[in-house]
Design an enzyme around this catalytic site. Structure first.
Site, PDB file in Angstrom:
ATOM      1  N   ASP A 125       3.746  -9.653   2.582  1.00  0.00           N
ATOM      2  CA  ASP A 125       4.461  -9.201   1.389  1.00  0.00           C
ATOM      3  C   ASP A 125       5.427 -10.334   1.025  1.00  0.00           C
ATOM      4  O   ASP A 125       6.230 -10.731   1.875  1.00  0.00           O
ATOM      5  CB  ASP A 125       5.245  -7.919   1.701  1.00  0.00           C
ATOM      6  CG  ASP A 125       4.318  -6.812   2.211  1.00  0.00           C
ATOM      7  OD1 ASP A 125       3.262  -6.613   1.595  1.00  0.00           O
ATOM      8  OD2 ASP A 125       4.649  -6.165   3.228  1.00  0.00           O
ATOM      9  N   THR A 199      -9.398 -11.573   4.692  1.00  0.00           N
ATOM     10  CA  THR A 199      -8.829 -10.245   4.952  1.00  0.00           C
ATOM     11  C   THR A 199      -9.047  -9.349   3.743  1.00  0.00           C
ATOM     12  O   THR A 199      -9.476  -9.792   2.679  1.00  0.00           O
ATOM     13  CB  THR A 199      -7.308 -10.329   5.201  1.00  0.00           C
ATOM     14  OG1 THR A 199      -6.685 -10.737   3.978  1.00  0.00           O
ATOM     15  CG2 THR A 199      -6.954 -11.286   6.314  1.00  0.00           C
TER      16      THR A 199
HETATM   17  C1  LIG Z   1       0.106  -7.325   2.104  1.00  0.00           C
HETATM   18  S1  LIG Z   1      -0.286  -6.628   3.641  1.00  0.00           S
HETATM   19  C2  LIG Z   1      -1.460  -7.818   4.307  1.00  0.00           C
HETATM   20  C3  LIG Z   1      -2.312  -7.229   5.398  1.00  0.00           C
HETATM   21  C4  LIG Z   1      -3.378  -8.177   5.967  1.00  0.00           C
HETATM   22  N1  LIG Z   1      -2.784  -9.335   6.612  1.00  0.00           N
HETATM   23  C5  LIG Z   1      -4.326  -8.612   4.887  1.00  0.00           C
HETATM   24  O1  LIG Z   1      -4.279  -9.793   4.509  1.00  0.00           O
HETATM   25  O2  LIG Z   1      -5.132  -7.777   4.446  1.00  0.00           O
HETATM   26  C6  LIG Z   1       1.163  -6.950   4.601  1.00  0.00           C
HETATM   27  C7  LIG Z   1       1.181  -6.241   5.953  1.00  0.00           C
HETATM   28  O3  LIG Z   1       2.316  -6.658   6.672  1.00  0.00           O
HETATM   29  C8  LIG Z   1       2.889  -5.536   7.313  1.00  0.00           C
HETATM   30  N2  LIG Z   1       4.331  -5.835   7.490  1.00  0.00           N
HETATM   31  C9  LIG Z   1       5.182  -6.298   6.548  1.00  0.00           C
HETATM   32  N3  LIG Z   1       6.412  -6.505   7.071  1.00  0.00           N
HETATM   33  C10 LIG Z   1       6.327  -6.158   8.378  1.00  0.00           C
HETATM   34  C11 LIG Z   1       7.256  -6.151   9.448  1.00  0.00           C
HETATM   35  N4  LIG Z   1       8.511  -6.558   9.283  1.00  0.00           N
HETATM   36  N5  LIG Z   1       6.825  -5.748  10.661  1.00  0.00           N
HETATM   37  C12 LIG Z   1       5.542  -5.343  10.843  1.00  0.00           C
HETATM   38  N6  LIG Z   1       4.609  -5.328   9.864  1.00  0.00           N
HETATM   39  C13 LIG Z   1       4.989  -5.734   8.649  1.00  0.00           C
HETATM   40  C14 LIG Z   1       2.633  -4.368   6.388  1.00  0.00           C
HETATM   41  O4  LIG Z   1       2.649  -3.146   7.091  1.00  0.00           O
HETATM   42  C15 LIG Z   1       1.248  -4.734   5.834  1.00  0.00           C
HETATM   43  O5  LIG Z   1       0.194  -4.156   6.580  1.00  0.00           O
END
Ligand SMILES: C[S@@+](CC[C@H](N)C(=O)[O-])C[C@H]1O[C@@H](n2cnc3c(N)ncnc32)[C@H](O)[C@@H]1O
Length: 222
Positions: A125, A199
């Site tokens: 994110d 991904t």
């Molecule tokens: C935009 S998604 C991308 C998921 C995957 N890497 C993809 O490319 O399909 C961002 C992921 O990061 C995780 N995430 C964001 N900040 C986080 C944090 N501080 N600790 C753990 N997970 C986090 C969210 O739960 C989400 O699943």
């Protein structure tokens, strides 16, 4: 919570090598796995590679399938997404992958100095309005520094040019070592095998014609 989600949460807890610690287990202590990933979890001396924010775990599962000589750990806070990766890993009987459901902010409770060889950050994110929450902000890089050491490599894949440029700025400002960077990975000539795994989010961005940015770097540990 829906019936499907509940069933997935329950199944997630049943998989081998899926760790879902309670905050109370780690808030003042290190978790029992810290320093023991090679000896007790994977039972080998192979490199340990993390994927931060692994979502559905496509990258971790893809890497673990292609590179059986390494150990992979997918980390995310969202269990329903992680279930997908853990389920595939279970179906493929992959011995070299684990999942850790926790906030990345707590990463130092799970890994000791130099326990990790590489980190992948895949489509995080961008958090453009909250710098401290960006996974490549100095506060996060300081956490990674401890577990990676000076030899450890970081990889960032993102569709977000602003996030990418922010990371490049931090690399320059803190004198980290930039090993490679591109704003258009699939027209850059960069051909390391690991880069081609896509991904869920990457597929989504590619379908709408976005370019993929990629940075490979090492941290300045002085
Ligand atoms: C935009 S998604 C991308 C998921 C995957 N890497 C993809 O490319 O399909 C961002 C992921 O990061 C995780 N995430 C964001 N900040 C986080 C944090 N501080 N600790 C753990 N997970 C986090 C969210 O739960 C989400 O699943």
């Amino acid at each position: 919570m829906g019936k499907h989600k509940l069933a997935r949460w329950t199944e997630l807890g049943s998989f081998d090598k899926v760790f879902q610690p309670k905050i109370s287990d780690i808030s003042s202590n290190d978790h029992a796995v810290k320093g023991k990933w090679k000896t007790e979890i994977f039972k080998n001396d192979n490199p340990v590679i993390l994927e931060l924010g692994c979502g559905k775990g496509e990258y971790s599962v893809g890497l673990a399938t292609r590179f059986p000589e390494n150990n992979y750990i997918g980390i995310d806070i969202k269990g329903a997404r992680m279930w997908r990766g853990a389920k595939t890993a279970d179906e493929r009987k992959l011995p070299n992958i684990a999942f850790l459901r926790t906030r990345i902010e707590f990463i130092n409770s799970f890994f000791t100095e130099n326990e990790v060889d590489e980190i992948w950050i895949t489509f995080p994110d961008p958090q453009l309005h909250k710098e401290r929450k960006r996974l490549t902000a100095p506060v996060f890089l300081d956490r990674y520094k401890v577990l990676l050491g000076p030899k450890g490599i970081l990889h960032l894949k993102t569709d977000d040019l602003e996030f990418n440029n922010y990371t490049l700025k931090i690399i320059g400002q803190y004198r980290h070592s930039l090993l490679f960077s591109t704003n258009d990975l699939y027209h850059s000539g960069f051909s390391e095998d690991a880069i081609s795994i896509r991904t869920y989010y990457e597929m989504m961005w590619l379908e709408v014609g976005k370019k993929i940015c990629y940075i490979k770097f090492k941290l300045n540990c002085t």
